[in-house]
Design a protein around this motif. Sequence first.
Motif, PDB file in Angstrom:
ATOM      1  N   ALA A 179     -33.258  -4.088  89.821  1.00  0.00           N
ATOM      2  CA  ALA A 179     -32.927  -2.662  89.765  1.00  0.00           C
ATOM      3  C   ALA A 179     -31.492  -2.408  90.202  1.00  0.00           C
ATOM      4  CB  ALA A 179     -33.887  -1.867  90.647  1.00  0.00           C
ATOM      5  N   ALA A 180     -30.944  -1.278  89.755  1.00  0.00           N
ATOM      6  CA  ALA A 180     -29.599  -0.895  90.183  1.00  0.00           C
ATOM      7  C   ALA A 180     -29.563  -0.603  91.676  1.00  0.00           C
ATOM      8  CB  ALA A 180     -29.117   0.314  89.387  1.00  0.00           C
ATOM      9  N   THR A 181     -30.596   0.048  92.178  1.00  0.00           N
ATOM     10  CA  THR A 181     -30.759   0.322  93.604  1.00  0.00           C
ATOM     11  C   THR A 181     -32.224   0.635  93.832  1.00  0.00           C
ATOM     12  OG1 THR A 181     -29.927   1.607  95.496  1.00  0.00           O
ATOM     13  CG2 THR A 181     -30.261   2.800  93.429  1.00  0.00           C
ATOM     14  N   VAL A 182     -32.651   0.715  95.097  1.00  0.00           N
ATOM     15  CA  VAL A 182     -34.070   0.815  95.426  1.00  0.00           C
ATOM     16  C   VAL A 182     -34.275   1.843  96.526  1.00  0.00           C
ATOM     17  CG1 VAL A 182     -36.121  -0.448  96.197  1.00  0.00           C
ATOM     18  CG2 VAL A 182     -34.401  -1.624  94.846  1.00  0.00           C
ATOM     19  N   ARG A 183     -35.385   2.594  96.426  1.00  0.00           N
ATOM     20  CA  ARG A 183     -35.775   3.528  97.478  1.00  0.00           C
ATOM     21  C   ARG A 183     -37.251   3.319  97.819  1.00  0.00           C
ATOM     22  NH1 ARG A 183     -31.157   3.592  97.248  1.00  0.00           N
ATOM     23  NH2 ARG A 183     -29.679   5.329  97.139  1.00  0.00           N
ATOM     24  N   LEU A 184     -37.561   3.212  99.112  1.00  0.00           N
ATOM     25  CA  LEU A 184     -38.927   3.136  99.609  1.00  0.00           C
ATOM     26  C   LEU A 184     -39.126   4.344 100.517  1.00  0.00           C
ATOM     27  CD1 LEU A 184     -37.918   0.035  99.162  1.00  0.00           C
ATOM     28  CD2 LEU A 184     -39.964  -0.545 100.455  1.00  0.00           C
ATOM     29  N   LEU A 185     -39.756   5.393  99.997  1.00  0.00           N
ATOM     30  CA  LEU A 185     -39.761   6.676 100.699  1.00  0.00           C
ATOM     31  C   LEU A 185     -41.146   7.144 101.145  1.00  0.00           C
ATOM     32  CD1 LEU A 185     -37.069   8.456  98.504  1.00  0.00           C
ATOM     33  CD2 LEU A 185     -36.786   7.520 100.797  1.00  0.00           C
ATOM     34  N   GLY A 186     -42.220   6.535 100.644  1.00  0.00           N
ATOM     35  CA  GLY A 186     -43.513   6.759 101.262  1.00  0.00           C
ATOM     36  C   GLY A 186     -44.380   7.861 100.717  1.00  0.00           C
ATOM     37  N   SER A 187     -44.108   8.357  99.506  1.00  0.00           N
ATOM     38  CA  SER A 187     -45.011   9.317  98.870  1.00  0.00           C
ATOM     39  C   SER A 187     -44.977   9.072  97.370  1.00  0.00           C
ATOM     40  CB  SER A 187     -44.607  10.766  99.169  1.00  0.00           C
ATOM     41  OG  SER A 187     -45.386  11.668  98.395  1.00  0.00           O
ATOM     42  N   ALA A 188     -46.048   8.492  96.852  1.00  0.00           N
ATOM     43  CA  ALA A 188     -46.086   8.138  95.431  1.00  0.00           C
ATOM     44  C   ALA A 188     -45.903   9.355  94.543  1.00  0.00           C
ATOM     45  CB  ALA A 188     -47.403   7.435  95.108  1.00  0.00           C
ATOM     46  N   SER A 189     -46.561  10.455  94.876  1.00  0.00           N
ATOM     47  CA  SER A 189     -46.494  11.628  93.990  1.00  0.00           C
ATOM     48  C   SER A 189     -45.139  12.312  94.031  1.00  0.00           C
ATOM     49  CB  SER A 189     -47.614  12.622  94.336  1.00  0.00           C
ATOM     50  OG  SER A 189     -48.871  12.100  93.950  1.00  0.00           O
ATOM     51  N   VAL A 190     -44.476  12.325  95.185  1.00  0.00           N
ATOM     52  CA  VAL A 190     -43.104  12.848  95.215  1.00  0.00           C
ATOM     53  C   VAL A 190     -42.190  11.921  94.420  1.00  0.00           C
ATOM     54  CG1 VAL A 190     -41.135  13.487  96.643  1.00  0.00           C
ATOM     55  CG2 VAL A 190     -43.431  14.027  97.428  1.00  0.00           C
ATOM     56  N   ASP A 191     -42.375  10.602  94.590  1.00  0.00           N
ATOM     57  CA  ASP A 191     -41.585   9.649  93.810  1.00  0.00           C
ATOM     58  C   ASP A 191     -41.737   9.903  92.312  1.00  0.00           C
ATOM     59  OD1 ASP A 191     -40.824   8.340  96.140  1.00  0.00           O
ATOM     60  OD2 ASP A 191     -42.155   6.622  95.839  1.00  0.00           O
ATOM     61  N   LEU A 192     -42.987  10.024  91.857  1.00  0.00           N
ATOM     62  CA  LEU A 192     -43.246  10.159  90.424  1.00  0.00           C
ATOM     63  C   LEU A 192     -42.793  11.518  89.897  1.00  0.00           C
ATOM     64  CD1 LEU A 192     -46.656   8.316  90.422  1.00  0.00           C
ATOM     65  CD2 LEU A 192     -44.647   7.615  89.106  1.00  0.00           C
ATOM     66  N   ALA A 193     -42.927  12.560  90.700  1.00  0.00           N
ATOM     67  CA  ALA A 193     -42.374  13.857  90.303  1.00  0.00           C
ATOM     68  C   ALA A 193     -40.855  13.771  90.191  1.00  0.00           C
ATOM     69  CB  ALA A 193     -42.772  14.931  91.314  1.00  0.00           C
ATOM     70  N   SER A 194     -40.233  13.029  91.108  1.00  0.00           N
ATOM     71  CA  SER A 194     -38.785  12.833  91.060  1.00  0.00           C
ATOM     72  C   SER A 194     -38.384  12.027  89.831  1.00  0.00           C
ATOM     73  CB  SER A 194     -38.312  12.130  92.332  1.00  0.00           C
ATOM     74  OG  SER A 194     -38.588  12.908  93.479  1.00  0.00           O
ATOM     75  N   LEU A 195     -39.215  11.066  89.438  1.00  0.00           N
ATOM     76  CA  LEU A 195     -38.967  10.319  88.211  1.00  0.00           C
ATOM     77  C   LEU A 195     -39.031  11.240  86.997  1.00  0.00           C
ATOM     78  CD1 LEU A 195     -38.675   7.836  86.418  1.00  0.00           C
ATOM     79  CD2 LEU A 195     -41.056   7.269  86.903  1.00  0.00           C
ATOM     80  N   ALA A 196     -40.057  12.078  86.938  1.00  0.00           N
ATOM     81  CA  ALA A 196     -40.173  13.040  85.833  1.00  0.00           C
ATOM     82  C   ALA A 196     -38.989  13.996  85.808  1.00  0.00           C
ATOM     83  CB  ALA A 196     -41.478  13.821  85.962  1.00  0.00           C
ATOM     84  N   ASP A 197     -38.405  14.249  86.972  1.00  0.00           N
ATOM     85  CA  ASP A 197     -37.293  15.188  87.118  1.00  0.00           C
ATOM     86  C   ASP A 197     -35.927  14.532  86.972  1.00  0.00           C
ATOM     87  OD1 ASP A 197     -36.686  17.848  87.409  1.00  0.00           O
ATOM     88  OD2 ASP A 197     -37.102  17.946  89.559  1.00  0.00           O
ATOM     89  N   GLY A 198     -35.894  13.201  86.782  1.00  0.00           N
ATOM     90  CA  GLY A 198     -34.637  12.508  86.580  1.00  0.00           C
ATOM     91  C   GLY A 198     -33.904  12.083  87.833  1.00  0.00           C
ATOM     92  N   VAL A 199     -34.542  12.210  88.995  1.00  0.00           N
ATOM     93  CA  VAL A 199     -33.878  11.851  90.254  1.00  0.00           C
ATOM     94  C   VAL A 199     -33.864  10.341  90.450  1.00  0.00           C
ATOM     95  CG1 VAL A 199     -33.956  12.119  92.770  1.00  0.00           C
ATOM     96  CG2 VAL A 199     -34.466  14.065  91.278  1.00  0.00           C
ATOM     97  N   ILE A 200     -34.973   9.659  90.107  1.00  0.00           N
ATOM     98  CA  ILE A 200     -35.009   8.203  90.061  1.00  0.00           C
ATOM     99  C   ILE A 200     -35.350   7.800  88.632  1.00  0.00           C
ATOM    100  CG2 ILE A 200     -35.619   7.973  92.487  1.00  0.00           C
ATOM    101  CD1 ILE A 200     -38.489   7.340  91.640  1.00  0.00           C
ATOM    102  N   GLY A 201     -35.235   6.511  88.332  1.00  0.00           N
ATOM    103  CA  GLY A 201     -35.410   6.092  86.946  1.00  0.00           C
ATOM    104  C   GLY A 201     -36.589   5.191  86.672  1.00  0.00           C
ATOM    105  N   ALA A 202     -37.260   4.685  87.733  1.00  0.00           N
ATOM    106  CA  ALA A 202     -38.398   3.794  87.546  1.00  0.00           C
ATOM    107  C   ALA A 202     -39.235   3.795  88.818  1.00  0.00           C
ATOM    108  CB  ALA A 202     -37.931   2.379  87.211  1.00  0.00           C
TER     109      ALA A 202
END
Length: 288
Positions: free
Chosen positions: A202-225
């Motif tokens: 990956a270009a960079t990595v985030r481990l933030l501890g909430s799957a649904s916030v992560d996936l909502a952020s993915l849908a919103d373009g904040v992260i990419g995978a």
Amino acid sequence: MAQLEQLLPALIKTFVISHDADDDVRLAKALVFNAARLAWRLRINGVDIDTKSNPTDLVTTADIAAEKFISGALAALRPDDGVMGEEGAHQESTSGRTWIIDPVDGTYNFASGSDYFCCALGLVEGHPDNPSAIILGAVHRPAMGYTWIGGPNLPTTRDDEPVSPIVDQPLSKVCLGTYMHPALIANGKPFVAGWLNLVAGAATVRLLGSASVDLASLADGVIGAWAQHSVKSWDWIPGRALVEGAGGTTRTITAGGISWCLAGSQSAVDDMERRLSAPDLPHLPALP
């Protein structure tokens, strides 16, 4: 908690009266908004905290209250639908549909005072662990005031505004959201080598501890995978729906002897599967 138990029926009754005519989309948005705000208000006054499977797998009185609020409202407004909640709420479906509840996703963050948590809700047809169809997912993150809703046949929105379609990019060009418990890394579990191979791509990595916030952020373009192993339905279905509603790809695979849930653009998901399934991954020794 006793005072809260007395208050909840009145909160549920008021909600039911106000949302009696809602369709599924309006109802889901209202449920996650009100449940998340309830949990947030309870945290301000202090919550009791217990552990479940390990010291970082927590449950609070706010988790329990928020799940009771949602399940109580659904019992009145969708009595034929099933319910499955992380904290034990359960109702068999007679309609073929089931609501999946994560009352506070990111409980460790929530209990620690972090704002990286949400309330998440999914609606599926068929068994919630292996649905025949996903109808919708809804996520509310109270600290940001954001409410996402979407699904395979429901274009994802944030606060009623359409999100931009997910752009097809390789894993090497995007931020990866993921998680791996430190104890698994220390024990040298066989699948950890695959995860490290994934992270390295990956270009960079985030481990933030909430799957649904992560996936909502993915849908919103904040992260990419996004990739995580051994994911429960309440951590996967709501966010999966949002990603698919934003034109993204989701996939469940087996690699290293365990199940992985993957989400992102087509290219990123293909890259993640290849890296997790790569042959001849090194054996990692347990750490002292």
